[in-house]
Motif scaffolding. Structure first.
Motif, PDB file in Angstrom:
ATOM      1  N   VAL A 229       0.851  -1.184   0.000  1.00 43.28           N
ATOM      2  CA  VAL A 229       0.000   0.000   0.000  1.00 43.28           C
ATOM      3  C   VAL A 229       0.888   1.234   0.000  1.00 43.28           C
ATOM      4  O   VAL A 229       2.107   1.144   0.174  1.00 43.28           O
ATOM      5  N   THR A 230       0.259   2.386  -0.180  1.00 44.30           N
ATOM      6  CA  THR A 230       0.955   3.663  -0.072  1.00 44.30           C
ATOM      7  C   THR A 230       0.304   4.478   1.029  1.00 44.30           C
ATOM      8  O   THR A 230      -0.925   4.572   1.096  1.00 44.30           O
ATOM      9  N   VAL A 231       1.118   5.034   1.909  1.00 41.61           N
ATOM     10  CA  VAL A 231       0.618   5.827   3.027  1.00 41.61           C
ATOM     11  C   VAL A 231       0.958   7.295   2.773  1.00 41.61           C
ATOM     12  O   VAL A 231       2.133   7.643   2.610  1.00 41.61           O
ATOM     13  N   GLU A 232      -0.083   8.125   2.706  1.00 43.27           N
ATOM     14  CA  GLU A 232       0.110   9.556   2.495  1.00 43.27           C
ATOM     15  C   GLU A 232       0.130  10.252   3.850  1.00 43.27           C
ATOM     16  O   GLU A 232      -0.822  10.170   4.631  1.00 43.27           O
ATOM     17  N   LEU A 233       1.225  10.971   4.132  1.00 42.22           N
ATOM     18  CA  LEU A 233       1.446  11.615   5.418  1.00 42.22           C
ATOM     19  C   LEU A 233       0.831  13.012   5.456  1.00 42.22           C
ATOM     20  O   LEU A 233       0.505  13.575   4.399  1.00 42.22           O
ATOM     21  N   PRO A 234       0.667  13.591   6.646  1.00 38.24           N
ATOM     22  CA  PRO A 234       0.030  14.904   6.761  1.00 38.24           C
ATOM     23  C   PRO A 234       0.714  16.012   5.969  1.00 38.24           C
ATOM     24  O   PRO A 234       0.067  16.975   5.567  1.00 38.24           O
ATOM     25  N   ASP A 235       2.035  15.896   5.725  1.00 42.02           N
ATOM     26  CA  ASP A 235       2.734  16.946   4.974  1.00 42.02           C
ATOM     27  C   ASP A 235       2.612  16.783   3.464  1.00 42.02           C
ATOM     28  O   ASP A 235       3.205  17.528   2.696  1.00 42.02           O
ATOM     29  N   GLY A 236       1.830  15.795   3.015  1.00 42.51           N
ATOM     30  CA  GLY A 236       1.617  15.584   1.593  1.00 42.51           C
ATOM     31  C   GLY A 236       2.552  14.564   0.970  1.00 42.51           C
ATOM     32  O   GLY A 236       2.340  14.148  -0.178  1.00 42.51           O
ATOM     33  N   SER A 237       3.587  14.143   1.682  1.00 44.31           N
ATOM     34  CA  SER A 237       4.505  13.139   1.149  1.00 44.31           C
ATOM     35  C   SER A 237       3.909  11.745   1.304  1.00 44.31           C
ATOM     36  O   SER A 237       2.953  11.539   2.053  1.00 44.31           O
ATOM     37  N   SER A 238       4.491  10.788   0.592  1.00 50.55           N
ATOM     38  CA  SER A 238       4.001   9.412   0.632  1.00 50.55           C
ATOM     39  C   SER A 238       5.138   8.468   0.979  1.00 50.55           C
ATOM     40  O   SER A 238       6.312   8.748   0.696  1.00 50.55           O
ATOM     41  N   THR A 239       4.804   7.352   1.588  1.00 55.42           N
ATOM     42  CA  THR A 239       5.787   6.335   1.933  1.00 55.42           C
ATOM     43  C   THR A 239       5.152   4.957   1.778  1.00 55.42           C
ATOM     44  O   THR A 239       3.947   4.804   2.003  1.00 55.42           O
ATOM     45  N   PRO A 240       5.919   3.953   1.370  1.00 56.04           N
ATOM     46  CA  PRO A 240       5.339   2.615   1.148  1.00 56.04           C
ATOM     47  C   PRO A 240       5.092   1.863   2.438  1.00 56.04           C
ATOM     48  O   PRO A 240       5.721   2.118   3.476  1.00 56.04           O
ATOM     49  N   GLY A 241       4.163   0.923   2.362  1.00 55.79           N
ATOM     50  CA  GLY A 241       3.857   0.072   3.501  1.00 55.79           C
ATOM     51  C   GLY A 241       3.364  -1.288   3.040  1.00 55.79           C
ATOM     52  O   GLY A 241       3.080  -1.488   1.854  1.00 55.79           O
ATOM     53  N   VAL A 242       3.272  -2.214   3.975  1.00 55.73           N
ATOM     54  CA  VAL A 242       2.787  -3.567   3.694  1.00 55.73           C
ATOM     55  C   VAL A 242       1.745  -3.921   4.752  1.00 55.73           C
ATOM     56  O   VAL A 242       1.948  -3.656   5.943  1.00 55.73           O
ATOM     57  N   LEU A 285       5.014   0.152   8.046  1.00 52.54           N
ATOM     58  CA  LEU A 285       5.675   1.065   7.117  1.00 52.54           C
ATOM     59  C   LEU A 285       7.036   0.515   6.705  1.00 52.54           C
ATOM     60  O   LEU A 285       7.851   0.132   7.554  1.00 52.54           O
ATOM     61  N   THR A 286       7.280   0.514   5.397  1.00 51.82           N
ATOM     62  CA  THR A 286       8.540   0.003   4.867  1.00 51.82           C
ATOM     63  C   THR A 286       9.694   0.942   5.181  1.00 51.82           C
ATOM     64  O   THR A 286      10.826   0.497   5.421  1.00 51.82           O
ATOM     65  N   LYS A 287       9.423   2.236   5.180  1.00 51.90           N
ATOM     66  CA  LYS A 287      10.453   3.241   5.480  1.00 51.90           C
ATOM     67  C   LYS A 287       9.965   4.087   6.658  1.00 51.90           C
ATOM     68  O   LYS A 287       9.514   5.221   6.480  1.00 51.90           O
ATOM     69  N   PRO A 288      10.060   3.554   7.876  1.00 54.08           N
ATOM     70  CA  PRO A 288       9.490   4.239   9.045  1.00 54.08           C
ATOM     71  C   PRO A 288      10.099   5.607   9.329  1.00 54.08           C
ATOM     72  O   PRO A 288       9.444   6.472   9.907  1.00 54.08           O
ATOM     73  N   LYS A 289      11.355   5.836   8.925  1.00 54.44           N
ATOM     74  CA  LYS A 289      11.990   7.123   9.199  1.00 54.44           C
ATOM     75  C   LYS A 289      11.312   8.267   8.459  1.00 54.44           C
ATOM     76  O   LYS A 289      11.461   9.431   8.846  1.00 54.44           O
ATOM     77  N   ALA A 290      10.556   7.940   7.405  1.00 54.05           N
ATOM     78  CA  ALA A 290       9.874   8.980   6.641  1.00 54.05           C
ATOM     79  C   ALA A 290       8.806   9.687   7.454  1.00 54.05           C
ATOM     80  O   ALA A 290       8.390  10.797   7.125  1.00 54.05           O
TER      81      ALA A 290
END
Length: 374
Positions: A229-242, A285-290
């Motif tokens: 899946v793709t997770v869209e963060l409050p600042d408008g950026s996106s990060t991958p997840g499973v 989240l695949t890239k939790p630091k994001a």
């Protein structure tokens, strides 16, 4: 709660679907002459790509393994870690009467005093494993098993000496807590100086793994463990997840599971199968630091509904609405254009009306250029 969207997976990035049908049937495909394009008209190439239909759902960013830690001792609370900090193996979780209670890793809670002569059990094995990892069995005299041996006692005494404790060789409930891994400290329910009883709620804790939690209707077929899946963060950026887990238990908004009962104006009761009931979907989240330092923040999760692979697509702004219904595109041909009726397939557009749309029709081939109306 739900918003259906479609995203584009291609070199150009990701976009979302706006409302409307997925297919618009045009009349009999025809090619008709169109006026010569005016100066400054832009064109775009017909590309072969993959479109992805998604469904957007609102969720909450947090950490895994949320629970409330209870005191294993009674007395005056003398120490407690600050909210937002992380406690790892052998660090202090809290203190009662100046006696620190430390964290050891293990899935079986400590429920008894461990000493020579105690019956075997997994809690003993967990203790031995932690003592070995921490270096208190330097010569590997212990056997990591369910038996509390003399070598186990010696390792416990080394651990006690290192922390300035009386070397009794036994471990009590007031000495340590077994938890599966490092924990992050949340809300504090008691403060240093409070007199507490054994079993009193102390602090909310979680694991350290970043997750997003989404609640879906029980009959939803969107989420499956292992799906990306793709997770869209409050600042408008996106990060991958499973998707890590999909709950099998539906819970109503009031927090209970199962059907609810309601009454009508005549006092007759009726069964409510739980139209407001949901199942929890956990996304790792695949890239939790994001996510930075965000916690309990609202996020949007894009679930994949279907894909259209190897299709021809153009910018949705290239579509021309025909008076007879359906759509057409103006295909550039030298200094003139030909208006070609097309059949539209999957849309991949954003809220501003830009993005891609799948098309097919006579003369619509990869690389042809279409006019973008001004």
């Amino acid at each position: 709660m739900r918003h259906l969207g479609i995203s584009l997976s291609a070199v150009g990035g990701i976009a979302l679907l706006v409302g409307g049908g997925l297919w618009a049937a045009a009349g009999k495909p025809t090619a008709t002459a169109a006026p010569r394009p005016s100066a400054g008209t832009t064109t775009a190439a017909v590309t072969r790509t993959e479109l992805v239909e998604t469904d957007q759902e609102q969720g909450t960013l947090g950490f895994d393994g949320a629970r409330t830690l209870q005191s294993s001792a009674s007395g005056v609370l003398t120490a407690e870690p600050a909210e937002g900090t992380t406690v790892t193996r052998d660090q202090k979780l809290y203190g009662v009467g100046l006696h620190p209670v430390r964290l050891f890793y293990g899935t079986v809670p400590l429920s008894r005093t461990l000493a020579v002569g105690v019956s075997g059990g997994k809690d003993v094995k967990q203790l031995e494993s932690n003592l070995r990892t921490l270096g208190y069995d330097p010569y590997h005299d212990m056997t990591i098993d369910d038996h509390f041996s003399a070598a186990t006692q010696a390792a416990v005494m080394r651990w006690q000496k290192a922390h300035g404790k009386t070397r009794t060789g036994q471990v009590t409930l007031a000495d340590l807590v077994f938890l599966p891994s490092a924990v992050r400290i949340g809300t504090q329910h008691a403060k240093p100086g409070d007199r507490i009883a054994a079993g009193a709620q102390l602090i909310d804790i979680t694991g350290t793994t970043r997750i997003a939690t989404v609640h879906l209707p029980p009959d939803s077929d969107l989420a499956h463990a292992g799906d990306k899946v793709t997770v869209e963060l409050p600042d408008g950026s996106s990060t991958p997840g499973v998707i890590a887990q999909v709950s099998t238990t539906a819970t109503s908004s009031s927090g209970s599971s199962g059907a609810q009962s309601s009454g009508d104006n005549n006092g007759n009761s009726s069964s409510n199968s739980g139209n407001d009931a949901t199942i929890a979907v956990t996304v790792r989240l695949t890239k939790p630091k994001a996510t930075g330092g965000l916690d309990q923040a609202p996020v949007t999760v894009d679930f994949t509904r279907r894909r259209a692979k190897n299709v021809l697509a153009v910018p949705v702004t290239a579509l021309v609405t025909l008076s007879t219904g359906g759509y057409a595109v103006d295909v550039a041909n030298g200094g003139t254009v030909q208006r070609v009726a097309v059949k539209t397939g999957m849309f991949a557009t954003n809220g501003a009306g830009t993005g891609q749309v799948e098309i097919s029709g006579p003369g619509i081939t990869e690389g042809r250029r279409v006019v973008i109306p001004q």
